[in-house]
Design a protein around this motif. Structure first.
Motif, PDB file in Angstrom:
ATOM      1  N   ASN A 179       0.843  -1.190   0.000  1.00 47.56           N
ATOM      2  CA  ASN A 179       0.000   0.000   0.000  1.00 47.56           C
ATOM      3  C   ASN A 179       0.881   1.245   0.000  1.00 47.56           C
ATOM      4  OD1 ASN A 179      -3.071  -0.732   0.535  1.00 47.56           O
ATOM      5  ND2 ASN A 179      -1.844  -2.130   1.771  1.00 47.56           N
ATOM      6  N   TRP A 180       0.527   2.232  -0.817  1.00 45.44           N
ATOM      7  CA  TRP A 180       1.238   3.506  -0.820  1.00 45.44           C
ATOM      8  C   TRP A 180       0.753   4.340   0.370  1.00 45.44           C
ATOM      9  CZ3 TRP A 180      -0.719   2.235  -6.001  1.00 45.44           C
ATOM     10  CH2 TRP A 180       0.287   1.820  -6.887  1.00 45.44           C
ATOM     11  N   TYR A 181       1.199   3.970   1.547  1.00 44.13           N
ATOM     12  CA  TYR A 181       0.683   4.607   2.756  1.00 44.13           C
ATOM     13  C   TYR A 181       1.439   5.886   3.144  1.00 44.13           C
ATOM     14  CZ  TYR A 181       4.631   2.371   5.205  1.00 44.13           C
ATOM     15  OH  TYR A 181       5.876   1.966   5.606  1.00 44.13           O
ATOM     16  N   GLY A 182       2.518   6.218   2.412  1.00 45.24           N
ATOM     17  CA  GLY A 182       3.344   7.374   2.793  1.00 45.24           C
ATOM     18  C   GLY A 182       2.759   8.697   2.375  1.00 45.24           C
ATOM     19  N   LEU A 183       1.598   9.029   2.879  1.00 47.51           N
ATOM     20  CA  LEU A 183       0.931  10.287   2.525  1.00 47.51           C
ATOM     21  C   LEU A 183       1.653  11.452   3.223  1.00 47.51           C
ATOM     22  CD1 LEU A 183      -1.618  10.954   0.832  1.00 47.51           C
ATOM     23  CD2 LEU A 183      -2.854  11.122   3.004  1.00 47.51           C
ATOM     24  N   PRO A 184       2.078  12.479   2.481  1.00 46.67           N
ATOM     25  CA  PRO A 184       2.820  13.598   3.097  1.00 46.67           C
ATOM     26  C   PRO A 184       1.884  14.584   3.783  1.00 46.67           C
ATOM     27  CG  PRO A 184       2.626  13.965   0.742  1.00 46.67           C
ATOM     28  CD  PRO A 184       2.006  12.621   1.010  1.00 46.67           C
ATOM     29  N   TYR A 185       1.111  14.116   4.757  1.00 41.79           N
ATOM     30  CA  TYR A 185       0.111  14.968   5.401  1.00 41.79           C
ATOM     31  C   TYR A 185       0.743  16.063   6.252  1.00 41.79           C
ATOM     32  CZ  TYR A 185       1.098  11.815   9.312  1.00 41.79           C
ATOM     33  OH  TYR A 185       1.733  11.084  10.276  1.00 41.79           O
ATOM     34  N   GLU A 186       2.028  15.932   6.604  1.00 37.78           N
ATOM     35  CA  GLU A 186       2.688  16.985   7.378  1.00 37.78           C
ATOM     36  C   GLU A 186       3.067  18.169   6.492  1.00 37.78           C
ATOM     37  OE1 GLU A 186       5.993  15.370   9.440  1.00 37.78           O
ATOM     38  OE2 GLU A 186       4.783  14.224  10.857  1.00 37.78           O
TER      39      GLU A 186
ATOM     40  N   ILE B 104      -8.779   7.824  -1.510  1.00 41.81           N
ATOM     41  CA  ILE B 104      -7.493   7.375  -2.070  1.00 41.81           C
ATOM     42  C   ILE B 104      -7.455   5.848  -2.114  1.00 41.81           C
ATOM     43  CG2 ILE B 104      -4.992   7.294  -1.702  1.00 41.81           C
ATOM     44  CD1 ILE B 104      -5.159  10.067  -0.472  1.00 41.81           C
ATOM     45  N   GLU B 105      -7.196   5.288  -3.276  1.00 40.77           N
ATOM     46  CA  GLU B 105      -7.031   3.838  -3.437  1.00 40.77           C
ATOM     47  C   GLU B 105      -5.533   3.535  -3.408  1.00 40.77           C
ATOM     48  OE1 GLU B 105      -9.369   1.629  -3.516  1.00 40.77           O
ATOM     49  OE2 GLU B 105     -11.097   2.993  -3.617  1.00 40.77           O
ATOM     50  N   GLU B 106      -5.043   3.175  -2.237  1.00 39.27           N
ATOM     51  CA  GLU B 106      -3.596   3.061  -2.036  1.00 39.27           C
ATOM     52  C   GLU B 106      -3.034   1.666  -2.276  1.00 39.27           C
ATOM     53  OE1 GLU B 106      -5.422   2.704   2.172  1.00 39.27           O
ATOM     54  OE2 GLU B 106      -5.904   3.498   0.194  1.00 39.27           O
TER      55      GLU B 106
ATOM     56  N   THR C  46      -5.613  10.787 -10.960  1.00 37.13           N
ATOM     57  CA  THR C  46      -6.367  10.599  -9.718  1.00 37.13           C
ATOM     58  C   THR C  46      -6.095   9.245  -9.067  1.00 37.13           C
ATOM     59  OG1 THR C  46      -8.253   9.729 -10.976  1.00 37.13           O
ATOM     60  CG2 THR C  46      -8.208  12.106 -10.532  1.00 37.13           C
ATOM     61  N   GLU C  47      -5.046   8.547  -9.530  1.00 38.00           N
ATOM     62  CA  GLU C  47      -4.736   7.244  -8.964  1.00 38.00           C
ATOM     63  C   GLU C  47      -4.221   7.382  -7.526  1.00 38.00           C
ATOM     64  OE1 GLU C  47      -5.631   4.673 -10.373  1.00 38.00           O
ATOM     65  OE2 GLU C  47      -5.782   5.102 -12.509  1.00 38.00           O
ATOM     66  N   GLY C  48      -4.233   6.275  -6.816  1.00 36.70           N
ATOM     67  CA  GLY C  48      -3.865   6.311  -5.409  1.00 36.70           C
ATOM     68  C   GLY C  48      -2.422   6.637  -5.138  1.00 36.70           C
ATOM     69  N   TYR C  49      -1.568   6.556  -6.160  1.00 36.71           N
ATOM     70  CA  TYR C  49      -0.144   6.838  -5.979  1.00 36.71           C
ATOM     71  C   TYR C  49       0.224   8.276  -6.342  1.00 36.71           C
ATOM     72  CZ  TYR C  49      -0.292   5.961 -11.023  1.00 36.71           C
ATOM     73  OH  TYR C  49      -0.618   5.990 -12.358  1.00 36.71           O
ATOM     74  N   ALA C  50      -0.761   9.099  -6.758  1.00 37.48           N
ATOM     75  CA  ALA C  50      -0.480  10.443  -7.279  1.00 37.48           C
ATOM     76  C   ALA C  50      -0.642  11.523  -6.227  1.00 37.48           C
ATOM     77  CB  ALA C  50      -1.386  10.730  -8.475  1.00 37.48           C
ATOM     78  N   ASN C  51      -0.463  11.184  -4.958  1.00 41.01           N
ATOM     79  CA  ASN C  51      -0.636  12.150  -3.869  1.00 41.01           C
ATOM     80  C   ASN C  51       0.679  12.419  -3.132  1.00 41.01           C
ATOM     81  OD1 ASN C  51      -3.803  12.417  -3.682  1.00 41.01           O
ATOM     82  ND2 ASN C  51      -3.367  10.216  -3.881  1.00 41.01           N
ATOM     83  N   GLY C  52       1.781  12.332  -3.862  1.00 40.48           N
ATOM     84  CA  GLY C  52       3.088  12.510  -3.230  1.00 40.48           C
ATOM     85  C   GLY C  52       3.481  11.318  -2.387  1.00 40.48           C
ATOM     86  N   ASN C  53       2.832  10.184  -2.581  1.00 40.47           N
ATOM     87  CA  ASN C  53       3.058   8.989  -1.752  1.00 40.47           C
ATOM     88  C   ASN C  53       3.641   7.829  -2.556  1.00 40.47           C
ATOM     89  OD1 ASN C  53       0.650   8.831  -3.198  1.00 40.47           O
ATOM     90  ND2 ASN C  53      -0.316   7.454  -1.714  1.00 40.47           N
TER      91      ASN C  53
END
Length: 584
Positions: A180-187, A199-201, A421-428
């Motif tokens: 899973n691409w769980y490394g979301l840069p929420y900080e 998000i489909e991770e 809009t894929e799950g990996y396109a959020n900087g993760n």
């Protein structure tokens, strides 16, 4: 030795005279004997005496005739010697070797680890074997917003034959991996709850491989190996990889000649590029050979040769072909037998890269990669290896390496346009970038087997990178240190520990200027990943020769480090399990 050679006749004559006086009372007179022998110098061999000195012993004295009688009489004896008994020798019980085993372990984070290995022999030459492996975790890393569980399940089957002149085997492997691409840069970027939920991770990788290997004795054709691999994922990506590597050994005018050949093909496609909704196709085939001949004299061994490679590649509609020539030189010299050996070399080669290889190194890459080979222009090195004691070995090496098109992992930027809009396109997720990199490395290791029960290994490597285009060698640490210790506590108990240290790394991430608003202003910013160390240990108990219980601990220092940017690892991990060995 000089004095012994000169006076040895005098000593013998004197002892004979004393013996004669002791046997009878008659005075046979005395006489002065002068023995004169000139000193003859000789050169003695350094290791052993090859000649026996000649003694000129002239008969200068009249020998007396001596008569004596021995009076013998029987002596009664009641002594009866006892029969000898051989001393007992304590023999170490030979460890029984089993052909099959099963392992099962469970731990925190919902971790399950299992293995089953089976093998069977057909007659004296043929055999078949298989292994099933599974490792999974339900995740639960602190402060992670997305699903972080993972699982890997694999099946490998082999069939082969071994005899004096020919050995071969055929392998079939199947593997399924879930990440899973769980490394979301929420900080660094603002994500509301609705965005996170949508998000489909999840990513799933599938591999099927068929290969084999053959080796021959007493033949110029020494061995060959080949493999076909099909690699795919859940996003429509697919890759085919085929390679064959024959090897030839023969002699020409008392020189040993070795020639390695390779044919390596990789081709595949991705459904889209990262920021463009267009299919990405790639293929590359490499033909190469690395012939060399071996020169040996006394303690010197030199291998001289060259590598010649031809490659033709295609990226979408663009085609490119090139020829490469590389050095292939190795030399070693026994300075002090096997105790101290110096070695040096200059090598190079064209290295094939593939989507499957990148996933093995970093499973969080996006399915949008550019795949191209790496041109290793040269790798010049010099080193020293040997033994500090009978059970302590060391190796020190320094090298200077130049790679054109060296792959480096970099974080994908946050997709500002919303086109992806894929799950990996959020900087993760991560991309692969290529750069021309020169690397100066210093490596050292030491291994010690203090006894059959205790072994220790230490190693470390320092790298200094010089990039041509990028500011830094992204995600390539300068310093790596590792240590490993294994020992037997008793005949039943054993334990071990290993620790490794990884230095700081650089990466580029997307940063939102104002986290309180969405959308906002986004920029790419360089970030430094902190260095980390990881301490692991295990202890086991051999209940009998079949059953063993074990307890393992990972990250015992509870280091909350990031292996990749925004991808923290699990904290303290514990696992309890058992291993059972058996035969059919």
């Amino acid at each position: 030795m000089k004095n012994l050679k000169i006076y040895f006749p005098i000593v013998i004559t004197a002892l004979a005279s004393q013996f004669s006086f002791g046997q009878e009372d008659e005075n046979i007179g005395s006489e002065v004997v002068n023995v004169v022998k000139p000193y003859t110098p000789t050169i003695s061999d350094a290791f052993k005496v090859k000649e026996t000195p000649v003694i000129d012993d002239e008969d200068n004295t009249q020998k007396e005739e001596i008569q004596y009688n021995i009076f013998s009489f029987p002596v009664a004896s009641t002594f009866t010697p006892a029969k000898g008994k051989a001393a007992g020798v304590d023999k170490e019980e030979k460890e029984r070797i089993f052909s099959n085993y099963a392992t099962l372990g469970v731990g925190n984070y919902g971790t399950i680890n299992g293995e089953l290995f089976l093998t069977h022999n057909f007659g004296r030459d043929s055999y078949v074997g298989g292994m099933i492996r599974h490792l999974s975790s339900q995740g639960g890393i602190q402060d992670v917003k997305l699903d972080d569980k993972f699982a890997t399940t694999g099946l490998d089957v082999t069939y082969g034959s071994r005899n004096r002149d020919l050995s071969w085997n055929v392998d079939l492997g199947v593997k399924n991996q879930v990440y899973n691409w769980y490394g979301l840069p929420y900080e660094n970027i603002f994500f509301d709850d609705t965005t996170i939920e949508n998000i489909e991770e999840k990513q799933v990788y599938n591999t099927i491989a068929l290969g084999g290997k053959m080796a021959m004795e007493k033949s110029f054709f020494s061995e060959a190996s080949m493999q076909f691999k099909r690699f795919s994922d859940d996003f429509g990506s697919g890759e085919n990889r085929f390679w064959v590597k024959p090897n030839f050994d023969f002699e020409v005018m008392d020189y040993k000649v070795n020639a390695d050949f390779i044919i390596d093909y990789v081709g595949g496609s991705f459904d889209r590029m990262y920021d463009v909704d267009a299919e990405l196709k790639y293929s590359n085939i490499i033909f190469g050979t690395k012939p060399n001949f071996l020169y040996q004299q006394d303690d010197l061994s030199v291998q001289i040769g060259a590598g010649v490679f031809y490659t033709t590649g295609k990226l979408n509609d663009e085609t490119d072909s090139k020829i490469f020539v590389y050095p292939n030189i190795k030399a070693s010299y026994k300075i002090v037998g096997d105790i101290l050996i110096g070695y040096a070399g200059a090598e190079g080669g064209l290295n094939q890269n593939s989507y499957a290889d990148f996933v093995d190194q970093n499973p969080f890459v996006s399915p949008t990669l550019f795949i191209a080979p790496t041109d290793n222009k040269y790798d010049v090195y010099v080193g020293l290896k040997g033994k500090l004691a009978s059970s302590v070995a060391f190796n020190i090496r320094g090298s200077y390496n130049y790679d054109e098109g060296k792959p480096m992992f970099t974080s994908n930027s946050f997709d500002l346009s919303g086109a992806n809009t894929e799950g990996y396109a959020n900087g993760n997720s991560f991309n692969v970038s290529y750069d021309n990199v020169k690397t100066l490395s210093i490596f050292g290791e030491i291994k010690a087997d203090f006894s059959k029960s205790v072994s220790l290994a230490l190693n470390g490597q320092y790298n200094n990178y010089n990039t041509e285009y990028a500011k830094e060698a992204f995600n390539l640490p300068q310093l790596k240190i590792g240590a490993n210790l294994d020992f037997d506590i008793t005949d039943k108990w054993y334990a071990g520990a290993n620790i490794f240290f990884v230095g700081e790394r650089k990466d580029m991430i997307t940063v939102q200027d104002d986290l309180t608003i969405n959308p906002g202003t986004f920029t790419q910013q360089e970030v430094t990943l902190d260095s980390f160390f990881d301490l692991n240990a295990h202890i086991g108990y051999n209940y009998n020769d079949r059953l063993t219980f074990y307890l393992k601990g990972n990250n015992l220092a509870n280091q909350q480090y990031n292996r990749w940017a925004n991808f923290p690892v699990q904290g303290v991990q514990g696992m309890f399990g058992a291993n059972y060995k058996f035969d059919f």
